[in-house]
Enzyme design. Structure first.
Site, PDB file in Angstrom:
ATOM      1  N   THR A 875       0.811  -1.217   0.000  1.00 60.58           N
ATOM      2  CA  THR A 875       0.000   0.000   0.000  1.00 60.58           C
ATOM      3  C   THR A 875       0.845   1.268   0.000  1.00 60.58           C
ATOM      4  OG1 THR A 875      -0.180  -0.115   2.414  1.00 60.58           O
ATOM      5  CG2 THR A 875      -1.945  -1.121   1.142  1.00 60.58           C
ATOM      6  N   CYS A 876       2.089   1.193   0.497  1.00 59.13           N
ATOM      7  CA  CYS A 876       2.924   2.400   0.535  1.00 59.13           C
ATOM      8  C   CYS A 876       3.262   2.892  -0.874  1.00 59.13           C
ATOM      9  CB  CYS A 876       4.210   2.136   1.303  1.00 59.13           C
ATOM     10  SG  CYS A 876       3.956   1.959   3.085  1.00 59.13           S
ATOM     11  N   ILE A 877       3.300   1.970  -1.839  1.00 62.84           N
ATOM     12  CA  ILE A 877       3.645   2.362  -3.212  1.00 62.84           C
ATOM     13  C   ILE A 877       2.506   2.049  -4.177  1.00 62.84           C
ATOM     14  CG2 ILE A 877       6.144   2.197  -2.895  1.00 62.84           C
ATOM     15  CD1 ILE A 877       6.046  -0.608  -4.077  1.00 62.84           C
TER      16      ILE A 877
END
Length: 909
Positions: A875-877
């Protein structure tokens, strides 16, 4: 000359009296001249006008064709009435509805008019079009003082109307005690039935007229049903008339048991039965115990019928739970003057209140036996499965692989065909017998699970009603722990049982944890229905947003200061009333209704995150909000956080969406779910990446010299804050780094805003119990509060990147987008949440999606395919790691499993 003088005299008289002194020759015109005078009983004026007129005093006028005598009788104008009678008015003339002047005088209690009409031979036996005589009217209105005079002229006091009802019927129905006594003294038939077979006692009970029912019973009235078999007791119970039921039981004690048996009648409203039994139980301790014992016996009988597989599950289940609910209600209420929990029971023995549960012990014993039997069969099947596995391994000569095969896993398809023949020929028969036993056990579970679960629900209700509010019965906890395996087997086979019968989970946190994984696996829609079913249980109004009866319940807010005025009003309002319904009015505006309520919620949701109040700050992605750790700059910040919690709780309670989205970590705080380091990205993406780096790399030889403490700015001065006691002297190592990351996450995401969270939850929990909201995860809570956003698939495709070997034209990518286009809006939102951690597309579309380091397009990365592999995400990228599935069907199946089951951090299913 003489004629002129006469005209002058008439003119003078007219001017002096301010009216005409002659009636028009036309009757229609004349009657409307006389009518106001008759109504005002201006008998001299009427007499003067009639003296020189040819007016027909029996002239009928108006829509109902009444005469002036009707008008006089109706208004009590006795002088005009006498004048008209002397002029020849017919006292028995009937208007269009069949009413005579005597009817009207009787209806309105005009005693003097009635007396004069009787003097002039008014017929008391004339019926109107409905069959009502004057005596009926007196009975309806309880005019006992007039009835004494009228009955002397009546030939038949039991004269019937069109429905066969006598004056006694209607007097009993309306509860006029003295009228009933007068009619009975005058010879009225106390047991006279109407055309439907209903007696005066029946009529008294139909309207809960306790006193008239008592008079009738005292005078020997018979207890008779109508032609349809409906009894006076049936009517009393249907209306919830406990006092009238009490009178019936005093004269007919056998009816007591009938009332108890009525709890099985599904046609009777449960709340009416409760009212009746509650009243009866409060009369004395002995009657209280007698009622409870009777209810317990009826419940036990119904419970055993439910456990009988030949009975109707639906009917018996509803009957048992209904009886038990009534039993528990009566038990909690108790008599008005208890005798220290002890009194003479109906059997003549001292009976403690707890003894009323004794008849139910037979049912609980049967329940326990059933569950033990099923548990035994389940264990036997597990042993049989182990035997089958052993046989298969020996036949295949694969004993060395035994450690790889589950001891409880049944053989797979085709196992029996691979068995050798010859000496081992009988083996398949043995195995077949064991398989049949297993199938039989599963069949037993299928047919008994719902029935046993309903009895378990009844058992919980009975255990709970003996405990103080908020406490779970130790006996019930022990019961669930004892039969834990069987109960889980039930819900695994039929998850709907949870929503139908395992309501106790919502009230018992210690038990909920045992089943939470099963509950969370149920469809979101089913959990929503369960949530609202229990949230609104006990609330009388099904229309949740309505206009309250009282003006005091309306929330009057100022549009120019909506946040502060709403906060002040809601903080003072009655929470119970707000749960039932909301009515909002803006000061100086007339509008009200659901549209105004929706506008109020919409405006407030924007005001809650208004920077002027410093309550919330924007997250790094610019689309969500997080409590502001510096909100203390606003002196009232905690009161406002409490108000914000109330507004979100009210919105959820009334299914009103709010135009606001929070960070994933804040939703976790509402749900009581621990935050993790990934949640830090919403407020500090770079710091979150650093925490991720620590977890992903070996820090043993890096010389970071980190301790379990951090430096933080406290009012402009840097201070060291320990993450745990003595943290400043504890080094972070490879072994304890996960603990360090979790503690520093809690410091940033929880401890820094703990007062704000506590204040918010205080307001939120006023309307939403913690036990109910835990049915959802943070993604689902966002959907409940803010609804499902629209997602433009074409914009999504346009702003997606591909990596690790994928290109836009690859078959897997084309299949993926075809699946997305076929998804429901809810599934698309789940996919967006799954990959980006957010259910919303930022302003400007997918081109503006933020990642950990700024703008970061939605990305699909190729992953080598292995059977049953699920898609995963970073989810961070904003990356979806999509295996190279061999077909569209497999891709769709695996993707939906990942979305609905939440494969965060897992790759196999």
């Amino acid at each position: 000359m003489e004629r002129a003088m006469e005209q002058l005299n008439r003119l003078t008289r007219s001017l002096r009296r301010a009216r005409t002194v002659e009636l028009p020759e036309d009757n229609e015109t004349a009657v409307y001249t006389l009518m106001p005078m008759v109504m005002a009983d201006q008998h001299r004026s009427v007499s003067e006008l009639l003296s020189n007129s040819k007016f027909d005093v029996n002239y009928a006028f108006g829509r109902v064709k009444r005469s002036l005598l009707h008008i006089a009788a109706n208004c009590g104008s006795v002088e005009c009435l006498v004048l008209l009678l002397k002029k020849g008015a017919n006292p028995n003339y009937q208007d269009i509805s069949g009413c005579t002047p005597l009817h009207l005088a009787a209806r309105n209690g005009q005693k003097k008019c009635m007396s004069k009409l009787l003097e002039y031979s008014a017929d008391v036996n004339i019926c109107n079009n409905e069959g009502l005589t004057a005596i009926h009217w007196l009975a309806v209105n309880g005019r006992t003082e007039l009835l004494h005079d009228l009955v002397q002229h009546v030939t038949d006091v039991d004269v019937e109307d069109a429905m066969g009802q006598t004056a006694l019927h209607v007097a009993c129905q309306n509860g006029h005690k003295t009228t009933v006594q007068c009619l009975l003294d005058s010879g009225a038939d106390i047991n006279r039935p109407n055309v439907a077979g209903a007696t005066p006692l029946y009529f008294a009970c139909s309207h809960g007229q306790r006193d008239t029912a008592q008079i009738l019973l005292l005078r020997g009235a018979k207890y008779l049903p109508d032609k349809n078999g409906v009894t006076p007791l049936d009517l009393c119970v249907q209306g919830g008339y406990g006092q009238t039921c009490e009178v019936l039981i005093q004269y007919h004690p056998r009816l007591f048991q009938t009332i108890v048996q009525m709890t099985q009648n599904e046609d009777l409203r449960e709340n009416m039965l409760r009212q009746v039994l509650q009243h009866l139980s409060q009369q004395s301790e002995s009657q209280y115990l007698k009622i409870l014992t009777g209810l317990a016996e009826v419940a036990t009988t119904n419970g055993h019928k439910l456990l009988s597989l030949s009975s109707s599950y639906e009917a018996q289940m509803k009957s048992l739970l209904r009886i038990v609910r009534i039993f528990c209600h009566v038990f909690r209420i108790g008599p008005s003057s208890p005798s220290n929990g002890m009194d003479m029971g109906y059997n003549g023995n001292k009976t403690p209140r707890s003894q009323v549960f004794k008849p139910l012990e037979l049912l609980w014993h049967s329940l326990d036996e059933w569950l033990v039997l099923i548990a035994t069969e389940l264990m036997k099947n597990k042993e049989d499965s182990a035997d089958i596995t052993s046989i298969l391994l020996k036949q295949k000569g694969q004993d060395q692989e035994a450690s790889c095969i589950s001891a409880f896993e049944p053989p797979g398809p085709g196992s029996y065909e691979r068995l050798s023949t010859g000496p081992g020929e009988s083996k398949p028969d043995v195995l077949a017998g064991k398989q049949e036993a297993s199938a039989d056990c599963q069949d037993v579970i299928s047919v008994t699970a719902n029935r046993l679960s309903a009895v378990i629900q009844a058992f919980y209700m009975c255990c709970s009603c003996q405990m103080p509010p908020g406490m779970t019965s130790p006996r019930f906890i022990e019961f669930v722990c004892k039969h834990d395996e069987v109960l889980k087997c039930f819900v695994n086979r039929n998850p709907k049982i949870i929503f139908d019968h395992f309501h106790f989970l919502l009230e018992c946190p210690e038990l909920m944890s045992r089943f939470m994984h099963i509950i969370k696996a149920q469809p979101f829609k089913d959990r929503c229905e369960w949530f609202y079913e229990h949230l609104h249980s006990g609330q009388p109004d099904s229309d949740m947003v309505h206009r309250p009866v009282s003006e005091n319940d309306i929330l009057l807010v100022h549009r120019d200061s909506i946040f502060r005025s709403s906060c002040e009003i809601v903080s003072k309002a009655n929470c119970a009333k707000l749960k039932q319904g909301i009515a909002v009015r803006f000061h100086g505006e007339e509008g009200m209704g659901q549209g105004v309520v929706r506008e109020w919620f919409d405006i407030l949701s924007n005001e809650i995150v208004n920077p002027d109040y410093a309550l919330f700050t924007q997250s790094a992605d610019g689309t969500t909000f997080q409590p502001n750790s510096n909100s203390y700059v606003n002196p009232d910040h905690l009161n406002y956080f409490r108000f914000a919690g109330q507004i979100l709780g009210l919105a959820l309670n009334h299914r009103q969406l709010v135009n606001i989205y929070f960070t994933r970590s804040f939703y976790k705080h509402i749900l009581g779910i621990p935050v993790n380091y990934q949640d830090v990205a919403s407020i500090d993406p770079e710091y979150a990446k650093n925490l991720q780096w620590i977890l992903d790399n070996d820090i043993s030889d890096l010389g970071l010299e980190l301790t379990f403490s951090v430096e933080t700015d406290v009012f402009g001065a840097m201070e060291e804050v320990p993450l745990k006691p003595g943290g400043g002297s504890i080094l972070v190592t490879q072994n304890n780094k996960a603990e360090y990351v979790q503690l520093v996450t809690e410091l940033r995401m929880t401890r820094a805003i703990q007062p704000q969270i506590n204040a918010f939850l205080q307001g939120f929990h006023m309307f939403i119990p913690p036990s109910l909201i835990q049915l959802f995860d943070e993604y689902e809570l966002e959907l409940l509060l803010s609804g499902m956003p629209e997602i433009d698939v074409n914009d999504w495709i346009k702003n997606t990147e591909y990596t690790s070997g994928y290109e836009r034209e690859d078959p897997v990518i084309q299949w993926f987008w075809e699946v997305v286009e076929d998804m429901t809006q809810e599934e698309r939102v789940l996919l967006l949440q799954f990959v980006t951690g957010s259910s919303r597309v930022p302003h400007g579309g997918f081109a503006n999606i933020m990642g950990g380091s700024g703008l970061q397009n939605f990305t699909i990365a190729a992953v080598p395919y292995t059977p049953n592999l699920l898609p995963t995400s970073s989810t961070c990228i904003n990356m979806l790691k999509l295996p190279e599935y061999p077909s569209k069907e497999i891709l769709k199946d695996r993707l939906l499993v990942a979305l609905h089951c939440g494969s965060y951090g897992y790759t196999m299913a």
